[in-house]
Design an enzyme around this catalytic site. Sequence first.
Site, PDB file in Angstrom:
ATOM      1  CD  GLU A  60      -2.902   5.749   6.424  1.00  0.00           C
ATOM      2  OE1 GLU A  60      -2.881   5.831   5.183  1.00  0.00           O
ATOM      3  OE2 GLU A  60      -1.960   5.265   7.082  1.00  0.00           O
ATOM      4  CD  GLU A  77      -3.627  -2.435   7.313  1.00  0.00           C
ATOM      5  OE1 GLU A  77      -2.529  -2.710   6.865  1.00  0.00           O
ATOM      6  OE2 GLU A  77      -4.217  -1.382   7.061  1.00  0.00           O
ATOM      7  CG  ASN A 130      -1.724   1.266   1.344  1.00  0.00           C
ATOM      8  OD1 ASN A 130      -1.872   1.999   0.364  1.00  0.00           O
ATOM      9  ND2 ASN A 130      -2.260   1.538   2.530  1.00  0.00           N
ATOM     10  CD1 TRP A 131       3.977   1.170  -2.371  1.00  0.00           C
ATOM     11  CD2 TRP A 131       3.830   1.889  -4.489  1.00  0.00           C
ATOM     12  NE1 TRP A 131       4.824   0.406  -3.130  1.00  0.00           N
ATOM     13  CE2 TRP A 131       4.752   0.816  -4.441  1.00  0.00           C
ATOM     14  CE3 TRP A 131       3.579   2.495  -5.716  1.00  0.00           C
ATOM     15  CZ2 TRP A 131       5.418   0.351  -5.572  1.00  0.00           C
ATOM     16  CZ3 TRP A 131       4.231   2.034  -6.844  1.00  0.00           C
ATOM     17  CH2 TRP A 131       5.150   0.972  -6.766  1.00  0.00           C
ATOM     18  CG  HIS A 172      -5.792   1.991   4.956  1.00  0.00           C
ATOM     19  ND1 HIS A 172      -5.346   2.976   5.813  1.00  0.00           N
ATOM     20  CD2 HIS A 172      -4.770   1.106   4.831  1.00  0.00           C
ATOM     21  CE1 HIS A 172      -4.092   2.698   6.159  1.00  0.00           C
ATOM     22  NE2 HIS A 172      -3.723   1.567   5.587  1.00  0.00           N
ATOM     23  N   GLY A 223       2.834  -1.040   4.289  1.00  0.00           N
ATOM     24  CA  GLY A 223       2.915   0.368   3.901  1.00  0.00           C
ATOM     25  C   GLY A 223       4.361   0.771   3.671  1.00  0.00           C
ATOM     26  N   GLY A 224       4.974   1.392   4.670  1.00  0.00           N
ATOM     27  CA  GLY A 224       6.312   1.981   4.533  1.00  0.00           C
ATOM     28  C   GLY A 224       7.343   1.052   3.908  1.00  0.00           C
TER      29      GLY A 224
HETATM   30  C1  PEP Z   1      -0.760   0.265   5.847  1.00  0.00           C
HETATM   31  O1  PEP Z   1      -0.731   1.366   5.341  1.00  0.00           O
HETATM   32  O2  PEP Z   1      -1.700  -0.486   5.585  1.00  0.00           O
HETATM   33  C2  PEP Z   1       0.328  -0.144   6.731  1.00  0.00           C
HETATM   34  C3  PEP Z   1       0.227  -1.292   7.326  1.00  0.00           C
HETATM   35  O3  PEP Z   1       1.384   0.741   6.871  1.00  0.00           O
HETATM   36  P1  PEP Z   1       2.792   0.424   7.592  1.00  0.00           P
HETATM   37  O4  PEP Z   1       3.287  -0.897   7.063  1.00  0.00           O
HETATM   38  O5  PEP Z   1       3.681   1.555   7.208  1.00  0.00           O
HETATM   39  O6  PEP Z   1       2.531   0.355   9.064  1.00  0.00           O
END
Ligand code: PEP
Length: 255
Positions: free
Chosen positions: A97, A167, A9-10, A95, A234-235
């Site tokens: 966010e 998550e 997930n960018w 998500h 994500g990151g």
């Molecule tokens: C995400 O955005 O779904 C996520 C899990 O981010 P990160 O891996 O950066 O915690």
Amino acid sequence: MRKPFVAANWKMHKTVAEAVDFASAFTPLVHTVTDVDIVVAPSFLALPALVESLAEHKIQVAAQNVSAEPQGAFTGEISLGMLQASGVQLAIIGHSERRQLFGETDGGVNAKTRATLDAGLTPIVCVGETLDEREAEHTFDVLNRQIDEGLSGLTPAQVTELVVAYEPVWAIGTGKVATPDQADEAHRHLRGQLASTFGQTAATACRIIYGGSVKPANAAELMGRADVDGALVGGASLDPTSFAEIVTASRPGDR
Ligand code: PEP
């Protein structure tokens, strides 16, 4: 046996040119991997370019969001028909966010999930508790509500098709990863909840992936748990080498 599923997930990162550069660097690193479903979710702008550069490598491309409406006066929205016409096969829905920053509700998640399935795309439905909810011991209640309302009205066959991403909100982008025990406990709970609503067959087939600060260093241990079927990253997915290491750590033989 559920096939592992690992998605990048960018978020709001990478221009189209940067996305294409990623594809050139990433595909040679995973060209022997056929036992993991690999997905990349770039910005909407980069979707067509990534479909073009990843399709021949059997890597699928997902949208990070989608409208439940087929068309019309919805400024700034993207429809399932538009995604389909661009070769996009999946959509991330709900998500944290989107829920926290853009007011998405379980009802909205439900509408998007149904529309996505009806259009023949695969929804990746995100659920997870906040830190306050975990500390108040409401984690399971929150997950039950998100599953009950988010997947309301779906058939068992549809549940088999979709992917649930657990998550925990407190672990997303914070560097705080759930322990394998915490992830396993939540995944087992989610599978039990799916079983009680949609039946054991659908619950057993549905892939439940973990997201929240997954890195090459912690991926293998998380993926080693029986009910953790992959990762939403994500990151650590922004770098081709680190995302490839997470994919490799998720291979059935490596778990
Ligand atoms: C995400 O955005 O779904 C996520 C899990 O981010 P990160 O891996 O950066 O915690």
